[in-house]
Design a protein around this motif. Structure first.
Motif, PDB file in Angstrom:
ATOM      1  N   UNK A   1       0.827  -1.204   0.000  1.00  0.00           N
ATOM      2  CA  UNK A   1       0.000   0.000   0.000  1.00  0.00           C
ATOM      3  C   UNK A   1       0.859   1.250   0.000  1.00  0.00           C
ATOM      4  N   UNK A   2       0.380   2.275  -0.661  1.00  0.00           N
ATOM      5  CA  UNK A   2       1.056   3.562  -0.670  1.00  0.00           C
ATOM      6  C   UNK A   2       0.497   4.374   0.499  1.00  0.00           C
ATOM      7  N   UNK A   3       1.376   4.816   1.383  1.00  0.00           N
ATOM      8  CA  UNK A   3       0.969   5.537   2.583  1.00  0.00           C
ATOM      9  C   UNK A   3       1.745   6.837   2.710  1.00  0.00           C
ATOM     10  N   UNK A   4       1.218   7.762   3.519  1.00  0.00           N
ATOM     11  CA  UNK A   4       1.909   9.039   3.684  1.00  0.00           C
ATOM     12  C   UNK A   4       3.038   8.919   4.696  1.00  0.00           C
ATOM     13  N   UNK A   5       4.169   9.512   4.331  1.00  0.00           N
ATOM     14  CA  UNK A   5       5.370   9.530   5.165  1.00  0.00           C
ATOM     15  C   UNK A   5       5.732  10.978   5.480  1.00  0.00           C
ATOM     16  N   UNK A   6       6.278  11.205   6.667  1.00  0.00           N
ATOM     17  CA  UNK A   6       6.777  12.519   7.051  1.00  0.00           C
ATOM     18  C   UNK A   6       8.143  12.345   7.698  1.00  0.00           C
ATOM     19  N   UNK A   7       9.038  13.281   7.418  1.00  0.00           N
ATOM     20  CA  UNK A   7      10.361  13.266   8.047  1.00  0.00           C
ATOM     21  C   UNK A   7      10.703  14.667   8.519  1.00  0.00           C
TER      22      UNK A   7
ATOM     23  N   UNK B   1      18.098   9.781   3.493  1.00  0.00           N
ATOM     24  CA  UNK B   1      17.983   8.729   4.500  1.00  0.00           C
ATOM     25  C   UNK B   1      17.872   9.374   5.882  1.00  0.00           C
ATOM     26  N   UNK B   2      16.740  10.050   6.138  1.00  0.00           N
ATOM     27  CA  UNK B   2      16.605  10.690   7.447  1.00  0.00           C
ATOM     28  C   UNK B   2      16.580   9.654   8.570  1.00  0.00           C
TER      29      UNK B   2
ATOM     30  N   UNK C   1      11.055  10.118  11.527  1.00  0.00           N
ATOM     31  CA  UNK C   1      10.250   9.691  10.387  1.00  0.00           C
ATOM     32  C   UNK C   1       9.008   8.988  10.910  1.00  0.00           C
ATOM     33  N   UNK C   2       7.847   9.361  10.388  1.00  0.00           N
ATOM     34  CA  UNK C   2       6.625   8.627  10.738  1.00  0.00           C
ATOM     35  C   UNK C   2       5.830   8.302   9.480  1.00  0.00           C
ATOM     36  N   UNK C   3       5.011   7.277   9.614  1.00  0.00           N
ATOM     37  CA  UNK C   3       4.083   6.887   8.563  1.00  0.00           C
ATOM     38  C   UNK C   3       2.675   7.165   9.082  1.00  0.00           C
TER      39      UNK C   3
ATOM     40  N   UNK D   1       9.648  19.899   7.811  1.00  0.00           N
ATOM     41  CA  UNK D   1       8.950  18.619   7.701  1.00  0.00           C
ATOM     42  C   UNK D   1       8.764  18.355   6.213  1.00  0.00           C
ATOM     43  N   UNK D   2       9.239  17.200   5.767  1.00  0.00           N
ATOM     44  CA  UNK D   2       9.110  16.768   4.378  1.00  0.00           C
ATOM     45  C   UNK D   2       8.023  15.705   4.328  1.00  0.00           C
ATOM     46  N   UNK D   3       7.137  15.812   3.327  1.00  0.00           N
ATOM     47  CA  UNK D   3       6.012  14.880   3.182  1.00  0.00           C
ATOM     48  C   UNK D   3       6.050  14.222   1.809  1.00  0.00           C
TER      49      UNK D   3
END
Length: 169
Positions: A2-8, A33-34, A39-41, A164-166
């Motif tokens: 599944x494609x999910x949202x990531x934040x770093x 490579x943070x 990093x969270x999903x 924050x990168x999304x």
């Protein structure tokens, strides 16, 4: 998969290093490579979080901040991360929020009365109202878990003065 949202959460210096790496690499790899602890999903929660807040009648300024927290700012250039080795190349191009915007978003999320205004308007007995055909189980638990993670993530990013990168992966 599944494609999910990531934040770093990353520093401006880290983004500069990624730009420098991409410019020096024959295949424009930014060597993104943070650190795992920054990093969270968010799974598929962004749409559901926005829908729940709209359903609850959250004020427009807070709703706008939530949407920025979930969509970034197209004026922050992180195009160097649109690389299959960096962010996977799925979904829209990566976006980001600069530290001043991160602080604004963090303050708005901290002020949102999740338990008192949003949860009472969340239809626990009718998850399809928020999720449509997606199975998220108990919407109250799902949304609360993801909102609290998002709020905490932005609070720490603001405290540390980070971007924050999304992206979707």
């Amino acid at each position: 998969m599944a494609v999910t949202q990531q934040l770093a959460r990353v520093s401006g210096a880290y983004l500069t290093r990624c730009r420098t790496s991409a410019a020096a690499s024959p295949n424009t790899d930014p060597e993104w490579d943070p650190p795992a602890n920054d990093w969270i999903e968010l799974d598929w929660s962004p749409r559901f979080l926005s829908d729940a807040c709209e359903l609850a009648g959250v004020d427009s300024c807070t709703l706008e901040a939530l949407n920025r927290a979930l969509n970034g700012d197209p004026d922050v250039d992180v195009s160097v991360l649109s690389h299959p080795e960096a962010t996977g190349g799925f979904g829209p191009p990566p976006t980001a929020l600069a530290p001043d915007s991160v602080a604004h978003v963090a303050a708005k999320l901290a002020g949102l009365d999740w338990g008192g205004s949003v949860l009472p308007a969340t239809p626990a007995d009718r998850p399809e109202v928020l999720a449509g055909h997606h199975s998220i189980g108990d919407p109250v638990a799902y949304l609360t878990t993801h909102f609290m993670a998002l709020r905490s993530f932005y609070a720490e990013a603001a405290q540390r003065g980070l971007f924050v990168v999304l992206w979707w992966d």
